[in-house]
Design an enzyme around this catalytic site. Structure first.
Site, short mmCIF file in Angstrom:
data_model
loop_
_atom_site.label_atom_id
_atom_site.label_comp_id
_atom_site.label_asym_id
_atom_site.label_seq_id
_atom_site.Cartn_x
_atom_site.Cartn_y
_atom_site.Cartn_z
N TRP A 320 32.51 38.13 46.96
CA TRP A 320 33.69 37.87 46.21
C TRP A 320 34.70 39.00 46.40
O TRP A 320 35.82 38.33 46.90
CB TRP A 320 33.54 37.65 44.75
CG TRP A 320 34.67 37.10 44.06
CD1 TRP A 320 35.00 35.94 43.93
CD2 TRP A 320 35.87 37.80 43.33
NE1 TRP A 320 36.28 35.67 43.31
CE2 TRP A 320 36.76 37.01 42.93
CE3 TRP A 320 35.96 39.38 43.20
CZ2 TRP A 320 37.72 37.32 42.33
CZ3 TRP A 320 37.20 39.72 42.40
CH2 TRP A 320 38.00 38.85 41.87
N HIS A 321 34.34 40.08 46.33
CA HIS A 321 35.55 41.04 46.46
C HIS A 321 36.11 41.06 48.14
O HIS A 321 37.12 41.45 48.27
CB HIS A 321 35.20 42.65 46.32
CG HIS A 321 34.86 42.89 44.82
ND1 HIS A 321 33.89 42.31 43.89
CD2 HIS A 321 35.85 43.16 43.76
CE1 HIS A 321 34.24 42.68 42.67
NE2 HIS A 321 35.44 43.12 42.59
N GLY A 322 35.68 40.76 48.94
CA GLY A 322 35.98 40.53 50.35
C GLY A 322 35.11 39.84 51.41
O GLY A 322 33.94 40.26 51.14
#
Lengths: 465, 368
Positions: A320-322
């Site tokens: 989700w963070h990248g």
């Protein structure tokens, strides 16, 4: 437009406050919706259509789920799945397409082409936010929103649109209809917003500059201690950046009569990684707990299954963070540490002195930030080796420079990571410190503005061409 | 109501602050050029649909908004002052040095570019069969090291200057390290060496190239209001100005300068430039692609100099030794330096650069 920009502070926000409080209450959600769409379209006007599409399908699917959730569970379930799928499709397409195509290409499978579309701002936040709505409806945790405008103002609400906190619909459903803006809340909003602005502009940006400068040092100038100062600065930067942004969001929310849930609770004072993740980006952790971990069975299906569930959640959290492998690795690393803590390490930690627990926690957190900070894994690995001795010296004159030049900043950052200020405040009791707040707010605003204006200061000197 | 007073005052301050500067920006006079930054300020973005939907209207608008923010220079000064007050020893990579001196930090460079640049010089000299006189001027962070605050750190220019000497061994490297070892050879608010510093360079040239005794010169201040590049970059706008000096030889001579466009100036100095911010351009009218200096000093010698702006303040000295000097700024010069040398087989060839330019310049490949 970010909150810590001159355009936001001295054009957008005053205009929005003026219009918002000039119109009668019943039009205020409409005002919020319109100004938020403008805010969203500012960077990329075309993506406003994406936003409207997202509001629209979530609104209509929500209505259908609400209609059938008692009478026809199966039908409601189909709508729910379709709605979640659409949201994930949106997120997957814009955020992960190029990543997928790039990795498939690397494997020799060239049927997908990278599209190089700009990532719509805040899409990771608002798709998660909107997904909470159909799920909560299906679970009877909330009721359908009848007004398209109110629902739209929830999805687009500019304070939390681009960097969270991830506000679940059920948490503000009531406020959408019957909030009463008042002076106490506005005042609390001003304090919180200014504090957040100062955290972002004065602490995060300054720490970030040190980190960038250290990261760009030629190999001959590196040292073990400098590398530690560097990652410490990144540790400060990411916390004050993100929590400062959350503070500003919460503060702005209050100015418009909303109360958002807290997103950070002094994470760097944690005595274990388990505790750290209860204090860091709480709205995301809650989201994964409520909408992934518990539906997967949580801890109710035996230890092996629980361990699997934890690893799934952390794989997803990382991703989700990248859209990059370093984030996946970062998430998996945390998943493993959390498993180890669950299996035995927490018990061990309980027996050691408190300071060892804190040192252990920050050590793990800082190592993880190294991976987080470098999308190139080989660079991250090289940085880790620097931390453990692979540098030209243990300390050198560059180390002295970074310490001497930034000592006040580093001390202020360290103090601001702890609840000391909050405690001092309650120690003296609110009444005694309150008379100083107006002066503090004024100084804060002045200094922040000076730093923001300075960021655009770009002397073009003739010897640099 | 009384209990609420601090709350109301706080809210009031917040709102007044936002609205006052918002209004200030609307009504403030807009400038086109920032003297401190030496650049044109961003224009208001075009309101055409193509531009608004083109993708960077927001950045254009934000640049315009911050470039014209009311009291801009005051905010920048306030930020510099805040940093200084909180114990920082530099701002925007400029040290707050002793004696109100402002010194550029040298914290990073591109080793490949540096290596390429030295090799270009070496190869060019070999190709043309001329001996290059190479004068690399150390930056203030090296020469004025004594004035640096405690804790200052710069990349060691000694190492880089050694690399220069080692790479161009067949050429005449004029090493100034021993001679430029004091803060008073550099301006207090500018990155250049000053008239005294340039005199050291002149002495070295006399000894190593001209084999003559250096002449004597008189220095006369022409302004006390010079505030240079470090003044601008540091944001330390509280710093007082300093002197620029006219440099006159004991044995007076006349000079005429011809620039690339054929225009002529009958002096080594342009008095008009003293009225502008960029006062260093007083010397030989600042940067030109090509400058030809003719003097009646009567030596009959000539020089071709490939240079950056550090050479400008050296010209009053060299003009006393050379009847003709041709200066080339490779950033702007369209012709080939080799043909200048072919036209004048007796000319001395110089490369005069500050170390800072030598590690950053991207135009030395244009020598041929």
């Amino acid at each position: 437009m970010v909150f810590s920009s001159l355009t936001f502070l001295f054009a957008y926000l005053p205009a929005v406050l003026l219009v918002y409080y000039a119109v009668p209450r019943r039009f205020r959600n409409l005002v919020l919706l319109l100004v938020s769409l403008f805010f969203y379209g500012w960077g990329e006007p075309v993506y406003v259509l994406l936003m409207i599409a997202s509001i629209t399908f979530n609104y209509f699917f929500g209505r259908e789920i609400g209609k059938y959730r008692d009478s026809d569970r199966e039908k409601a379930r189909k709508y729910l799945i379709a709605c979640i799928a659409l949201n994930l499709l949106l997120l997957g397409f814009f955020k992960y397409w190029d990543f997928l195509a790039g990795n498939l290409n690397a494997l020799g499978l060239k049927f997908l082409k990278p599209l190089h579309l700009g990532l719509p701002i805040g899409i990771s936040f608002y798709t998660f936010q909107t997904m909470s709505y159909p799920i909560d409806l299906y679970r009877h945790d909330t009721d359908p929103q009848k007004s398209y405008i109110s629902f739209g103002s929830y999805v687009t609400m500019f304070p939390q649109l681009i960097a969270g906190p991830i506000v679940r619909y059920r948490d503000i459903a009531k406020m959408l209809e019957e909030r009463k803006e008042n002076i106490d809340q506005f005042y609390a909003g001003v304090l919180r917003f200014t504090a957040g602005l100062a955290k972002k502009v004065l602490l995060a940006n300054s720490a970030g500059q040190i980190w960038e400068s250290i990261n760009a040092l030629p190999a001959s100038e590196t040292s073990v201690l400098t590398a530690w100062i560097g990652i410490l600065c990144f540790t400060f930067q990411i916390y004050f950046d993100f929590s400062g942004y959350s503070d500003m969001a919460i503060g702005l929310g209050r100015m418009f009569g909303f109360e958002f849930l807290e997103n950070f609770n002094y994470p760097y004072i944690s005595a274990s990684i388990t505790e750290f993740w209860r204090r860091w980006h709480m709205s995301l952790s809650f989201w994964f707990r409520d909408y992934v971990y518990i539906p997967l069975g949580g801890n109710r299906k035996g230890l092996p299954r629980q361990m699997l569930n934890i690893m799934i959640v952390w794989l997803l959290t990382g991703f989700w963070h990248g859209a990059s492998w370093n984030f996946v690795l970062w998430g998996v690393f945390y998943g493993i540490v959390l498993l180890i803590e669950k299996l035995f390490l927490l018990d061990v930690l309980k027996k050691v002195p408190k300071w060892i627990r804190h040192v252990y926690t920050m050590f793990v957190v800082m190592l993880a930030w190294v991976v987080f900070a470098h999308t190139d894994l080989s660079v991250a690995l090289h940085y880790v080796t620097m931390l453990f001795g692979n540098a030209s010296a243990f300390a050198n004159s560059a180390t002295l420079f970074y310490l001497r030049n930034n000592i006040v900043l580093l001390i202020v950052c360290a103090i601001a990571c702890t609840p000391v200020v909050k405690k001092a405040d309650s120690l003296f009791s609110r009444e005694k410190l309150r008379p100083f707040y107006p002066a503090l707010i004024l100084i804060g605003l002045l200094v922040c503005t000076a730093f923001i204006v300075d960021a655009s200061y770009n002397p073009f000197l003739y010897f640099r061409f | 109501m009384k209990k609420r007073l601090p709350e109301l005052i706080t809210i009031g301050i917040f709102l007044v602050f936002l609205f006052a500067f918002t209004a200030g920006n609307i009504f403030a006079e807009k400038k086109d050029f920032s003297e401190n930054e030496n650049r044109s300020l961003a224009p208001f973005p075009s309101l055409s649909a193509a531009n608004i939907f083109g993708g960077d209207f927001d950045t254009q608008f934000e640049s315009w908004f911050s470039d014209h923010f009311v009291g801009r220079d005051g905010w920048i000064e306030a930020k510099a002052l805040t940093r200084k007050t909180l114990g920082a020893i530099e701002n925007n990579n400029v040290y707050f040095a002793k004696g109100s001196r402002l010194i550029q930090q040298f914290a990073s460079y591109d080793p490949d570019r540096f290596q390429n640049n030295i090799e270009y010089i070496e190869e060019f000299c070999t190709d043309t069969g001329r001996t290059g006189n190479i004068l690399i001027i150390p930056d203030a962070c090296f020469g004025a090291e004594k004035a640096l605050p405690f804790g200052a750190w710069n990349i060691d220019e000694n190492i880089l200057l050694d690399v220069v000497a080692d790479t161009v061994q067949g050429q005449n490297v004029i090493d100034l390290r021993e001679m430029l070892n004091d803060p008073h050879y550099y301006f207090r608010t500018d990155h250049h060496w000053n008239a005294s510093g340039a005199y050291q360079g002149y002495k070295a040239i006399c000894a190593q190239v001209l084999a003559t005794e250096p002449k004597r010169f008189m220095m006369t201040p022409v302004t006390a209001e010079f505030r240079g590049t470090m003044f601008s970059r540091s944001g330390a706008f509280w710093s007082r100005g300093e002197a620029l000096e006219r440099i006159d030889c004991e044995q007076p001579f006349n000079a005429a300068l011809v620039f690339e466009d054929g225009s002529v100036m009958y002096s080594l100095y342009n008095e008009e430039r003293l009225k502008t911010k960029d006062k260093y351009t007083y010397y030989i009218d600042g940067n030109h692609a090509f400058t030809e200096i003719h003097t009646d000093c009567g030596t009959g010698r000539s020089a071709v100099i490939v240079k950056d702006s550090y050479s400008h303040i050296l010209m009053p000295y060299l003009a006393a030794e050379y009847s003709t000097i041709r200066l080339v700024d490779l950033r702007y010069y369209q012709g080939a330096v080799s043909s200048l040398l072919e036209e004048d087989p007796q000319a001395d060839l110089y490369f005069i650069y500050s170390l800072n330019t030598l590690v950053t310049d991207s135009s030395l490949g244009m020598l041929w």
